[in-house]
Design an enzyme around this catalytic site. Structure first.
Site, PDB file in Angstrom:
ATOM      1  N   CYS A 195      -4.181  10.503   0.984  1.00  0.00           N
ATOM      2  CA  CYS A 195      -4.959   9.351   0.516  1.00  0.00           C
ATOM      3  C   CYS A 195      -6.261   9.804  -0.161  1.00  0.00           C
ATOM      4  O   CYS A 195      -7.057  10.530   0.436  1.00  0.00           O
ATOM      5  CB  CYS A 195      -5.275   8.414   1.681  1.00  0.00           C
ATOM      6  SG  CYS A 195      -6.124   6.929   1.120  1.00  0.00           S
TER       7      CYS A 195
ATOM      8  N   ASN B  31       7.163  13.070  -5.051  1.00  0.00           N
ATOM      9  CA  ASN B  31       6.612  11.724  -5.263  1.00  0.00           C
ATOM     10  C   ASN B  31       5.668  11.711  -6.456  1.00  0.00           C
ATOM     11  O   ASN B  31       4.865  12.616  -6.629  1.00  0.00           O
ATOM     12  CB  ASN B  31       5.872  11.272  -3.997  1.00  0.00           C
ATOM     13  CG  ASN B  31       5.021  10.028  -4.217  1.00  0.00           C
ATOM     14  OD1 ASN B  31       3.801  10.089  -4.115  1.00  0.00           O
ATOM     15  ND2 ASN B  31       5.640   8.913  -4.533  1.00  0.00           N
TER      16      ASN B  31
ATOM     17  N   ASP C  42       5.187   8.683  -9.957  1.00  0.00           N
ATOM     18  CA  ASP C  42       5.542   8.091 -11.253  1.00  0.00           C
ATOM     19  C   ASP C  42       7.031   7.782 -11.417  1.00  0.00           C
ATOM     20  O   ASP C  42       7.494   7.594 -12.545  1.00  0.00           O
ATOM     21  CB  ASP C  42       5.095   8.989 -12.416  1.00  0.00           C
ATOM     22  CG  ASP C  42       3.603   9.273 -12.389  1.00  0.00           C
ATOM     23  OD1 ASP C  42       2.881   8.535 -11.686  1.00  0.00           O
ATOM     24  OD2 ASP C  42       3.168  10.231 -13.042  1.00  0.00           O
TER      25      ASP C  42
ATOM     26  N   ARG D  94       4.696   2.585  -6.125  1.00  0.00           N
ATOM     27  CA  ARG D  94       4.214   1.419  -6.879  1.00  0.00           C
ATOM     28  C   ARG D  94       5.344   0.621  -7.509  1.00  0.00           C
ATOM     29  O   ARG D  94       5.318  -0.615  -7.496  1.00  0.00           O
ATOM     30  CB  ARG D  94       3.211   1.876  -7.945  1.00  0.00           C
ATOM     31  CG  ARG D  94       1.878   2.289  -7.356  1.00  0.00           C
ATOM     32  CD  ARG D  94       1.019   2.999  -8.377  1.00  0.00           C
ATOM     33  NE  ARG D  94       1.611   4.256  -8.804  1.00  0.00           N
ATOM     34  CZ  ARG D  94       1.112   5.044  -9.729  1.00  0.00           C
ATOM     35  NH1 ARG D  94       0.005   4.692 -10.344  1.00  0.00           N
ATOM     36  NH2 ARG D  94       1.704   6.182 -10.054  1.00  0.00           N
TER      37      ARG D  94
END
Ligand SMILES: Cc1cc2nc3c(=O)[nH]c(=O)nc-3n(C[C@H](O)[C@H](O)[C@H](O)COP(=O)(O)O)c2cc1C
Length: 249
Positions: free
Chosen positions: A9, A112, A114, A137
């Site tokens: 994060c 991970n 895109d 996303r």
């Protein structure tokens, strides 16, 4: 179930204030110690870890941290192909993700960054030595992308995107699950952000977002979905970068 520890994060409150998330990538030994203790405490539930490439572009530590995480007893590792400094800018560096594979002996590597279409899932497995991919996303805007990706990987025809009525039904199902888990008050507030990701690119989506991001009761949520959820299909549309998909939002 699995316990996944997030060492990736990049959000300031997490890194600068709580000294957690990607802040810890500066201290691979501490990452290892955390994984070891959590794995011991959670046994036999598997503990996995998620990292970024490093804190800054000048200091890539993914391979070093990956080894530490594996030795500490993690069951899998996910690597997001950006540094904390990158936040969500630029593109994920899959070459760097792939380098991690060569240092792992036992645990699977999940790449991970895109991936927003079934074709990109297939491409990632074809090009890079990863054991799995993680989609974030794009799944907020199109939760059915997993079904599409699974079909693509099997070489089967890709199921179509949902129609607006189907998407609306899915949104209500999503809402019901969240309310069941968190209760009506907190669930409704949580769903403000996720509801905004539905119906993107369709006429009226902006108005729907504006309204749904202000609801605070289940009655208001139902009312806004009933009155304002887009009804007119438009294609093709671009839903690659969902608004509201910003972790600081
Ligand atoms: C709204 C939002 C919330 C996120 N929350 C988490 C989280 O709780 N734990 C985690 O490991 N990553 C979290 N991430 C990061 C994603 O898992 C992922 O690494 C990132 O979005 C890049 O993948 P993508 O390009 O598929 O979106 C979050 C991302 C977004 C946009």
């Amino acid at each position: 179930s699995v316990v996944d520890i997030n060492f990736g994060c990049p959000v300031k409150q997490i890194t600068q204030e709580a000294h957690s998330g990607s802040y810890l990538l500066r201290y691979p030994e501490r990452v290892g110690e955390i994984v070891r203790r959590v794995a011991e405490a959670c046994h036999p539930v598997p503990v996995t870890a998620k990292i970024r490439l490093g804190c800054t572009r000048n200091h890539i530590v993914a391979c070093e941290v990956a080894q530490t995480v594996e030795e500490a007893g993690a069951a899998a590792l996910t690597v997001h192909g950006r540094t904390a400094q990158d936040y969500f800018q630029g593109t994920a560096n899959w070459e760097r993700i792939a380098e991690v594979k060569s240092v792992l002996r036992r645990i699977p590597l999940i790449g991970n960054g895109d991936i927003d279409s079934p074709a990109k899932v297939v491409e990632a497995f074809r090009r890079w030595p990863v054991d799995g991919v993680m989609i974030a996303r794009a799944a907020l805007a199109r939760p059915w992308i997993f079904r599409q990706a699974a079909a693509a990987l099997r070489g089967e025809p890709i199921p179509p995107d949902l129609t607006l009525p189907e998407e609306r039904e899915l949104l209500m199902h999503h809402y019901d699950l969240v309310v069941r888990r968190f209760g009506p008050e907190k669930g409704t507030l949580l769903m403000r952000k996720f509801a905004c990701c539905y119906a993107q690119g369709r006429p009226g989506a902006r108005e729907f977002r504006t309204r749904v991001s202000r609801v605070s009761t289940p009655a208001e949520f139902h009312e806004v979905v009933h009155r304002s959820f887009p009804r007119v299909e438009s294609a093709p549309y671009d839903r690659a970068a969902p608004p509201g998909a910003n972790p600081t939002a």
